[in-house]
Design a protein around this motif. Structure first.
Motif, PDB file in Angstrom:
ATOM      1  N   GLU A  10      44.007  69.665  34.664  1.00  0.00           N
ATOM      2  CA  GLU A  10      43.427  68.563  33.866  1.00  0.00           C
ATOM      3  C   GLU A  10      41.940  68.784  33.564  1.00  0.00           C
ATOM      4  O   GLU A  10      41.526  68.594  32.423  1.00  0.00           O
ATOM      5  CB  GLU A  10      43.598  67.193  34.556  1.00  0.00           C
ATOM      6  N   PRO A  11      41.124  69.159  34.574  1.00  0.00           N
ATOM      7  CA  PRO A  11      39.686  69.225  34.246  1.00  0.00           C
ATOM      8  C   PRO A  11      39.273  70.523  33.571  1.00  0.00           C
ATOM      9  O   PRO A  11      38.268  71.126  33.922  1.00  0.00           O
ATOM     10  CB  PRO A  11      39.016  69.068  35.622  1.00  0.00           C
ATOM     11  N   ILE A  12      40.071  70.971  32.602  1.00  0.00           N
ATOM     12  CA  ILE A  12      39.702  72.168  31.838  1.00  0.00           C
ATOM     13  C   ILE A  12      39.741  71.786  30.368  1.00  0.00           C
ATOM     14  O   ILE A  12      40.693  71.146  29.925  1.00  0.00           O
ATOM     15  CB  ILE A  12      40.709  73.325  32.062  1.00  0.00           C
ATOM     16  N   VAL A  13      38.727  72.195  29.667  1.00  0.00           N
ATOM     17  CA  VAL A  13      38.716  71.855  28.248  1.00  0.00           C
ATOM     18  C   VAL A  13      38.086  73.006  27.457  1.00  0.00           C
ATOM     19  O   VAL A  13      37.149  73.644  27.923  1.00  0.00           O
ATOM     20  CB  VAL A  13      37.974  70.510  28.010  1.00  0.00           C
ATOM     21  N   ALA A  14      38.658  73.275  26.277  1.00  0.00           N
ATOM     22  CA  ALA A  14      38.108  74.356  25.454  1.00  0.00           C
ATOM     23  C   ALA A  14      36.909  73.845  24.678  1.00  0.00           C
ATOM     24  O   ALA A  14      36.816  72.646  24.377  1.00  0.00           O
ATOM     25  CB  ALA A  14      39.183  74.870  24.496  1.00  0.00           C
ATOM     26  N   GLU A  51      39.832  63.679  21.710  1.00  0.00           N
ATOM     27  CA  GLU A  51      40.891  63.144  22.564  1.00  0.00           C
ATOM     28  C   GLU A  51      41.104  64.029  23.799  1.00  0.00           C
ATOM     29  O   GLU A  51      41.213  63.540  24.932  1.00  0.00           O
ATOM     30  CB  GLU A  51      42.183  63.050  21.731  1.00  0.00           C
ATOM     31  N   GLN A  52      41.101  65.350  23.583  1.00  0.00           N
ATOM     32  CA  GLN A  52      41.276  66.300  24.705  1.00  0.00           C
ATOM     33  C   GLN A  52      40.088  66.218  25.669  1.00  0.00           C
ATOM     34  O   GLN A  52      40.255  66.276  26.878  1.00  0.00           O
ATOM     35  CB  GLN A  52      41.436  67.731  24.167  1.00  0.00           C
ATOM     36  N   VAL A  53      38.896  66.095  25.110  1.00  0.00           N
ATOM     37  CA  VAL A  53      37.696  65.995  25.949  1.00  0.00           C
ATOM     38  C   VAL A  53      37.789  64.741  26.817  1.00  0.00           C
ATOM     39  O   VAL A  53      37.519  64.766  28.021  1.00  0.00           O
ATOM     40  CB  VAL A  53      36.416  65.961  25.083  1.00  0.00           C
ATOM     41  N   ASP A  61      28.340  63.495  31.156  1.00  0.00           N
ATOM     42  CA  ASP A  61      27.657  64.016  29.965  1.00  0.00           C
ATOM     43  C   ASP A  61      28.654  64.285  28.858  1.00  0.00           C
ATOM     44  O   ASP A  61      28.456  63.939  27.698  1.00  0.00           O
ATOM     45  CB  ASP A  61      26.956  65.357  30.269  1.00  0.00           C
ATOM     46  N   LEU A  62      29.744  64.919  29.242  1.00  0.00           N
ATOM     47  CA  LEU A  62      30.747  65.330  28.275  1.00  0.00           C
ATOM     48  C   LEU A  62      31.374  64.097  27.626  1.00  0.00           C
ATOM     49  O   LEU A  62      31.563  64.039  26.408  1.00  0.00           O
ATOM     50  CB  LEU A  62      31.814  66.164  28.993  1.00  0.00           C
ATOM     51  N   THR A 112      37.814  64.461  30.973  1.00  0.00           N
ATOM     52  CA  THR A 112      36.793  63.752  31.752  1.00  0.00           C
ATOM     53  C   THR A 112      37.406  62.651  32.608  1.00  0.00           C
ATOM     54  O   THR A 112      36.767  62.122  33.502  1.00  0.00           O
ATOM     55  CB  THR A 112      35.719  63.126  30.837  1.00  0.00           C
ATOM     56  N   LEU A 113      38.663  62.325  32.345  1.00  0.00           N
ATOM     57  CA  LEU A 113      39.343  61.326  33.162  1.00  0.00           C
ATOM     58  C   LEU A 113      39.954  61.935  34.432  1.00  0.00           C
ATOM     59  O   LEU A 113      40.438  61.215  35.303  1.00  0.00           O
ATOM     60  CB  LEU A 113      40.451  60.631  32.348  1.00  0.00           C
ATOM     61  N   ALA A 114      39.952  63.259  34.514  1.00  0.00           N
ATOM     62  CA  ALA A 114      40.456  63.905  35.726  1.00  0.00           C
ATOM     63  C   ALA A 114      39.559  63.512  36.900  1.00  0.00           C
ATOM     64  O   ALA A 114      38.442  63.039  36.711  1.00  0.00           O
ATOM     65  CB  ALA A 114      40.468  65.423  35.541  1.00  0.00           C
ATOM     66  N   GLU A 115      40.049  63.746  38.105  1.00  0.00           N
ATOM     67  CA  GLU A 115      39.320  63.214  39.273  1.00  0.00           C
ATOM     68  C   GLU A 115      38.007  63.945  39.571  1.00  0.00           C
ATOM     69  O   GLU A 115      37.236  63.511  40.409  1.00  0.00           O
ATOM     70  CB  GLU A 115      40.234  63.250  40.505  1.00  0.00           C
TER      71      GLU A 115
END
Ligand SMILES: Nc1ncnc2c1ncn2[C@@H]1O[C@H](COP(=O)(O)OP(=O)(O)O)[C@@H](O)[C@H]1O
Ligand SMILES: [Mg+2]
Length: 367
Positions: A257-261, A267-269, A297-298, A273-276
């Motif tokens: 979950e806490p990985i983002v391109a 929406e993906q961001v 920040d993100l 950021t909602l991951a723990e």
């Protein structure tokens, strides 16, 4: 098979004391111990450069004393610390020595030598050089190639990599492991370096002063269950951490979950950021890790400066030791797992690594 062998030198020194070792075919057995504990003497009794005072050495069930000594030695490659190359022979001719002794014609022996140069990682342009024109590490490679020239089933190696610097030594060790995997030789390898023994050995014999066997076991077992205080002391203080290099990362639980391109949608961001975690791993468009962003920040529009992630570990290939190292090096306390292509496939908290270590230990004990 070394069967209850004792060697007493004429001056009364007991170099080896009732040593028994079943040496498995086609794998690497390491003799390790402090200086003077009888390693070289043991190795030299295998090819009869030294004769035992008592006991027997059996090769394929036959006493080595039954075979003619020349035939015996040709069936065993021998590599020593300073390579022991012939100074007035070129690299190819050094390597071709035993084939020539066996009566091969010159061209065939040289072809074989060139083939071996490639196998031990020596550039063909070295063929005509003389030993003094090579570095220590290159000389050792020639020594290994020469020992392999007549394709002997057994390779005896006496501290072959002890005199080269650590980086070259690592290269030589990796090369030996590769050669062994390809050729399946029975290797008996002597060293005083316990890390080298653990890295190379399928089986490791720890010898103590007076030529007595302290423990004979696979390296993982030495680390998890040293036989006595001598072995424990010899292994050093961080054997628990080193033992982790024998546990794989397959079972490690990863969070994705806490990985983002970096080119992700809003929406993906938001989802990331909602991951723990208070941090989110940002990857490039190909999925390779770039660094950690503060989740707040993100979420509020800007990633700001990314925190370095230290180093990633390759899931399935690297060990739990590598995963733990990644986790403790990471400023966020989360290790980054990548696949063989270097793409981030998940992150693991120190706690997740600790849980994987506990279950690996449990499985190890139950085995
Ligand atoms: N030719 C020899 N004559 C007498 N003593 C020897 C001889 N070779 C080795 N030794 C002694 O035997 C013991 C074991 O030596 P060695 O096998 O060379 O140990 P290592 O290779 O583990 O350092 C040492 O005490 C050494 O001094
Ligand atoms: Mg020695």
């Amino acid at each position: 098979m070394i069967d209850a062998v004792t060697k007493r030198y004429p001056d009364g020194t007991t170099a080896v004391d009732r040593l028994t070792l079943e040496i498995p075919d086609g794998s690497i057995t390491v003799l390790v111990g402090p200086s003077g504990c009888g390693k070289t003497t043991t190795l030299r009794m295998i090819n009869r450069m030294v004769e035992p005072t008592e006991g027997r050495i059996l090769l394929d069930g036959r006493d080595v004393r039954e075979a003619p000594v020349n035939a015996l030695r040709r069936s065993m490659g021998y590599v020593i610390q300073h390579a022991g190359l012939f100074p007035h022979r070129s690299v190819v001719d050094n390597i071709a020595t035993v084939p020539r002794l066996l009566g091969w014609d010159k061209n065939k022996a040289r072809d074989r030598a060139r083939e071996l140069m490639e196998r031990v990682g020596l550039d063909a342009s070295f063929a005509k050089r003389y030993p003094y024109q090579l570095s220590g590490g290159q000389q050792q490679r020639v020594g290994v190639a020469r020992a392999l020239a007549a394709d002997p089933p057994v390779l005896l190696m006496d501290e072959p990599f002890s005199a080269v610097d650590p980086i070259v030594r690592k290269g030589l060790q990796d090369e030996l492991l590769r050669i062994q995997a390809d050729l399946g030789k029975t290797v008996v390898f002597v060293t005083h370096d316990i890390d080298e023994a653990i890295k190379l050995g399928d089986m490791v014999a720890v010898l103590r002063e007076g030529g007595r066997l302290a423990q004979y076991a696979p390296p993982a077992q030495l680390l998890s269950a040293p036989a006595d205080a001598f072995v424990e002391d010899f292994l050093g203080v961080d054997r628990g951490i080193r033992h982790l290099s024998f546990f794989g990362t397959e079972g490690l639980e990863l969070s994705t979950e806490p990985i983002v391109a970096e080119d992700a949608t809003a929406e993906q961001v938001r989802a990331a950021t909602l991951a723990e975690t208070p941090f989110v791993l940002v990857t490039d468009a190909e999925g390779r890790p770039r660094g950690w962003a503060d989740a707040l920040d993100l979420a509020t529009g800007g990633a700001g400066e990314l925190l370095p992630y230290g180093h990633a570990f390759t899931i399935g290939r690297d060990s739990l030791r590598a995963a733990l190292d990644s986790a403790v090096l990471s400023p966020t306390g989360w290790a980054v797992a990548v696949d063989e292509q270097g793409r981030a496939v998940g992150v693991a908290a120190q706690e997740a690594v600790a849980a994987a270590i506990r279950s690996a230990h449990t499985a190890d004990v139950l085995r």
